[in-house]
Design a protein around this motif. Structure first.
Motif, mmCIF file in Angstrom:
data_model
loop_
_atom_site.group_PDB
_atom_site.id
_atom_site.type_symbol
_atom_site.label_atom_id
_atom_site.label_comp_id
_atom_site.label_asym_id
_atom_site.label_seq_id
_atom_site.Cartn_x
_atom_site.Cartn_y
_atom_site.Cartn_z
ATOM 1 N N GLN A 83 6.883 18.165 1.400
ATOM 2 C CA GLN A 83 8.292 17.796 1.462
ATOM 3 C C GLN A 83 8.471 16.315 1.764
ATOM 4 O OE1 GLN A 83 9.949 20.444 4.395
ATOM 5 N NE2 GLN A 83 9.782 22.252 3.085
ATOM 6 N N ALA A 84 7.570 15.757 2.575
ATOM 7 C CA ALA A 84 7.686 14.353 2.957
ATOM 8 C C ALA A 84 7.197 13.400 1.873
ATOM 9 C CB ALA A 84 6.895 14.105 4.242
ATOM 10 N N ALA A 85 6.419 13.889 0.925
ATOM 11 C CA ALA A 85 5.762 13.027 -0.063
ATOM 12 C C ALA A 85 6.669 12.704 -1.241
ATOM 13 C CB ALA A 85 4.484 13.698 -0.558
ATOM 14 N N ASP A 86 6.385 11.574 -1.885
ATOM 15 C CA ASP A 86 7.057 11.206 -3.135
ATOM 16 C C ASP A 86 6.366 11.839 -4.330
ATOM 17 O OD1 ASP A 86 9.026 9.057 -2.159
ATOM 18 O OD2 ASP A 86 7.115 8.376 -1.331
ATOM 19 N N LEU A 87 5.082 12.151 -4.173
ATOM 20 C CA LEU A 87 4.300 12.764 -5.239
ATOM 21 C C LEU A 87 3.332 13.756 -4.603
ATOM 22 C CD1 LEU A 87 3.027 12.948 -8.138
ATOM 23 C CD2 LEU A 87 1.603 10.985 -7.501
ATOM 24 N N PRO A 114 0.804 -1.227 0.000
ATOM 25 C CA PRO A 114 0.000 0.000 0.000
ATOM 26 C C PRO A 114 0.835 1.274 0.000
ATOM 27 C CG PRO A 114 -0.001 -0.989 2.176
ATOM 28 C CD PRO A 114 0.665 -1.983 1.268
ATOM 29 N N MET A 115 0.355 2.251 -0.754
ATOM 30 C CA MET A 115 0.873 3.604 -0.684
ATOM 31 C C MET A 115 0.014 4.387 0.310
ATOM 32 S SD MET A 115 1.587 4.736 -4.623
ATOM 33 C CE MET A 115 2.574 3.737 -5.758
ATOM 34 N N LEU A 116 0.609 5.402 0.912
ATOM 35 C CA LEU A 116 -0.127 6.283 1.807
ATOM 36 C C LEU A 116 -0.556 7.525 1.033
ATOM 37 C CD1 LEU A 116 -1.052 6.887 4.743
ATOM 38 C CD2 LEU A 116 1.142 8.074 5.056
ATOM 39 N N TRP A 117 -1.861 7.758 0.979
ATOM 40 C CA TRP A 117 -2.426 8.915 0.265
ATOM 41 C C TRP A 117 -2.931 9.891 1.316
ATOM 42 C CZ3 TRP A 117 -3.915 9.272 -5.221
ATOM 43 C CH2 TRP A 117 -4.691 10.401 -5.520
ATOM 44 N N HIS A 148 7.056 3.068 2.655
ATOM 45 C CA HIS A 148 5.959 3.099 1.694
ATOM 46 C C HIS A 148 6.028 4.397 0.892
ATOM 47 C CE1 HIS A 148 3.612 -0.216 3.724
ATOM 48 N NE2 HIS A 148 4.408 0.170 4.704
ATOM 49 N N ARG A 149 5.538 4.344 -0.325
ATOM 50 C CA ARG A 149 5.408 5.566 -1.110
ATOM 51 C C ARG A 149 4.319 6.446 -0.494
ATOM 52 N NH1 ARG A 149 9.686 6.491 -4.500
ATOM 53 N NH2 ARG A 149 10.168 4.643 -5.753
ATOM 54 N N VAL A 150 4.531 7.752 -0.528
ATOM 55 C CA VAL A 150 3.576 8.695 0.053
ATOM 56 C C VAL A 150 3.129 9.693 -1.010
ATOM 57 C CG1 VAL A 150 3.195 10.500 1.787
ATOM 58 C CG2 VAL A 150 4.560 8.466 2.364
ATOM 59 N N VAL A 151 1.818 9.860 -1.136
ATOM 60 C CA VAL A 151 1.226 10.841 -2.044
ATOM 61 C C VAL A 151 0.546 11.901 -1.187
ATOM 62 C CG1 VAL A 151 -0.463 11.239 -3.889
ATOM 63 C CG2 VAL A 151 0.826 9.079 -3.804
ATOM 64 N N ALA A 170 -0.628 14.224 10.582
ATOM 65 C CA ALA A 170 -0.428 13.614 9.268
ATOM 66 C C ALA A 170 1.043 13.542 8.888
ATOM 67 C CB ALA A 170 -1.215 14.384 8.213
ATOM 68 N N HIS A 171 1.810 14.599 9.190
ATOM 69 C CA HIS A 171 3.231 14.593 8.838
ATOM 70 C C HIS A 171 3.959 13.500 9.601
ATOM 71 C CE1 HIS A 171 7.339 16.812 8.528
ATOM 72 N NE2 HIS A 171 7.169 15.974 7.540
ATOM 73 N N ALA A 172 3.663 13.381 10.906
ATOM 74 C CA ALA A 172 4.283 12.320 11.700
ATOM 75 C C ALA A 172 3.878 10.944 11.192
ATOM 76 C CB ALA A 172 3.892 12.477 13.166
ATOM 77 N N LEU A 173 2.625 10.820 10.757
ATOM 78 C CA LEU A 173 2.161 9.557 10.214
ATOM 79 C C LEU A 173 2.939 9.203 8.950
ATOM 80 C CD1 LEU A 173 0.095 7.270 10.488
ATOM 81 C CD2 LEU A 173 -1.462 8.616 9.090
ATOM 82 N N ALA A 174 3.219 10.209 8.118
ATOM 83 C CA ALA A 174 3.996 9.971 6.903
ATOM 84 C C ALA A 174 5.365 9.402 7.253
ATOM 85 C CB ALA A 174 4.139 11.270 6.117
ATOM 86 N N LYS A 175 5.958 9.893 8.341
ATOM 87 C CA LYS A 175 7.271 9.376 8.749
ATOM 88 C C LYS A 175 7.191 7.911 9.157
ATOM 89 C CE LYS A 175 9.282 13.770 10.280
ATOM 90 N NZ LYS A 175 9.851 14.530 11.424
ATOM 91 N N SER A 176 6.071 7.521 9.760
ATOM 92 C CA SER A 176 5.931 6.128 10.190
ATOM 93 C C SER A 176 5.737 5.188 9.003
ATOM 94 C CB SER A 176 4.770 5.992 11.173
ATOM 95 O OG SER A 176 3.527 6.116 10.521
ATOM 96 N N PHE A 177 5.445 5.754 7.823
ATOM 97 C CA PHE A 177 5.312 4.971 6.601
ATOM 98 C C PHE A 177 6.569 5.136 5.740
ATOM 99 C CE2 PHE A 177 1.012 4.655 7.904
ATOM 100 C CZ PHE A 177 0.394 3.659 7.155
ATOM 101 N N SER A 178 7.713 5.171 6.377
ATOM 102 C CA SER A 178 8.948 5.468 5.651
ATOM 103 C C SER A 178 9.282 4.423 4.596
ATOM 104 C CB SER A 178 10.119 5.592 6.638
ATOM 105 O OG SER A 178 10.241 4.393 7.404
#
Length: 389
Positions: free
Chosen positions: A161-165, A110-113, A131-134, A121-129
């Motif tokens: 800044q944290a996202a891949d897309l 899964p990717m994180l959207w 995984h791809r993040v949109v 949300a930003h901290a959550l993105a870090k926990s999905f390091s």
């Protein structure tokens, strides 16, 4: 749940979508996911689970639509019902719970959207390091005025800044994020809903042409313009659909003006398909919009002639919309719509196909496929929107 999984046709990585609680199907995230779920499994995480105490309690009773075929994790399911996330269930622990739930549903890679700028949300993105993040930068689309200022705030910039897309709805907002990973994703139109013939609403009059509007009736809605036009066209009915947050006494007193309140997104075609024309009566001097509200595309998908006041005609639809400055011009433009051939409606509807959410979803799928294969994103930046979609 097994039947839901069995109906899925895997295309690539599945999606964990963190977005605001939804009570209808009209928002951009809902519209995209309705189409992406045909190819990918999706788990929706209610972003209000991240809200602190009182804010989460206020939205606890917000209805969630059962028309979106996607499972939802809310605050209770995530184990944060009794304590604000900031107190802490911890972003890492929350991320593990979300990933565990995704695994139980059978989501693959899964990717994180992220379509929310909630504080966690930003901290959550870090926990999905791993995984791809949109990051989907979403502007309000049903309230014309809510997105006048499209510049992202500090939290939204951090998510970018944290996202891949990064997917941005306007060139102005896209320009705020890193150019190499930002793509323009303008609002789309639910062409299938608004163009497919449907039953006439019971409130629709049968004995006169109707000029219609659906949207927010607020301080930027020119009530005096509509009242003056209604006086000039006593044989027309003016039908206004939507929540009211401004003084409408001058309209409520008129026999040929109907204020019928809000209706669900799914009900709107039962009205608009039977209007003679649609009006966009913005007050002169209202703030300039930096995006195209969904209503305009929905009117055009229904084939309607659109008449707009307030010098606010979006460039994408400029050749399809008649601008007016005052009530006599508005009345004359409405009267002229009765003489146009039926083919005009078909042409407007056909034009909207290129703006449909299905086209937007196909574009997003191509971008996600590029991320899945670890390739560079297609060379199509926000400077050439139509070429990239």
């Amino acid at each position: 749940m097994d039947s839901w999984k069995g109906a899925h046709r895997l295309m690539g990585s599945d999606l964990i979508v963190v977005a605001d609680r939804y009570s209808g199907l009209s928002g951009p995230v809902q519209q995209l996911m309705l189409r992406l779920v045909l190819d990918r499994q999706i788990l929706w995480v209610d972003a209000h689970a991240f809200a602190e105490g009182a804010a989460r309690r206020r939205c606890r009773n917000t209805p969630i639509s059962d028309k979106l075929p996607i499972p939802v994790l809310d605050a209770s399911a995530l184990g944060v019902e009794q304590q604000p996330l900031a107190s802490f269930v911890g972003a890492a622990a929350l991320g593990r719970r979300i990933i565990d739930a995704a695994g139980l549903l059978g989501l693959k890679r899964p990717m994180l959207w992220l379509a929310s700028s909630a504080s966690a949300a930003h901290a959550l993105a870090k926990s999905f390091s791993n995984h791809r993040v949109v990051y989907h930068h979403v502007l309000s689309t049903r309230d014309d005025e809510a997105a006048v200022d499209v510049k992202p705030d500090v939290r939204e910039m951090a998510l970018g800044q944290a996202a891949d897309l990064v997917l941005a709805p306007t060139p102005e907002s896209a320009a705020c994020f890193a150019r190499n990973k930002t793509r323009l994703l303008p609002n789309g139109v639910d062409v299938d809903l608004f163009a497919t013939p449907t039953q006439r609403a019971l409130e629709m009059p049968w004995d006169r042409p109707v000029a219609g509007f659906h949207g927010h009736i607020n301080e930027h809605f020119d009530t005096q313009l509509v009242a003056a036009a209604a006086r000039l066209l006593p044989n027309w009915q003016f039908m206004l659909i939507g929540p009211v947050s401004t003084d409408v006494a001058s309209l409520a007193a008129m026999d040929n003006v109907m204020l019928i309140g809000a209706r669900s997104h799914e009900e709107l075609p039962r009205f608009s398909q039977y209007w003679a024309a649609a009006i966009v009566p913005r007050r002169a001097g209202a703030p300039v919009r930096q995006h195209c509200p969904l209503q305009l595309g929905e009117y055009l998908a229904a084939g309607l002639s659109v008449i707009a006041a307030g010098d606010q005609v979006p460039s994408d639809y400029a050749d399809l919309i008649t601008p007016v400055d005052d009530a006599p011009q508005l009345a004359a433009a409405l009267a002229s719509t009765l003489d146009e051939p039926p083919s005009c409606r078909a042409l407007r509807c056909a034009r909207m196909v290129e703006y449909s959410w299905s086209v937007r979803a196909a574009f997003v799928n191509r971008l996600l496929q590029e991320l899945e294969t670890h390739q560079r994103l297609p060379r199509c930046g926000y400077e050439n929107a139509k070429a990239s979609i």
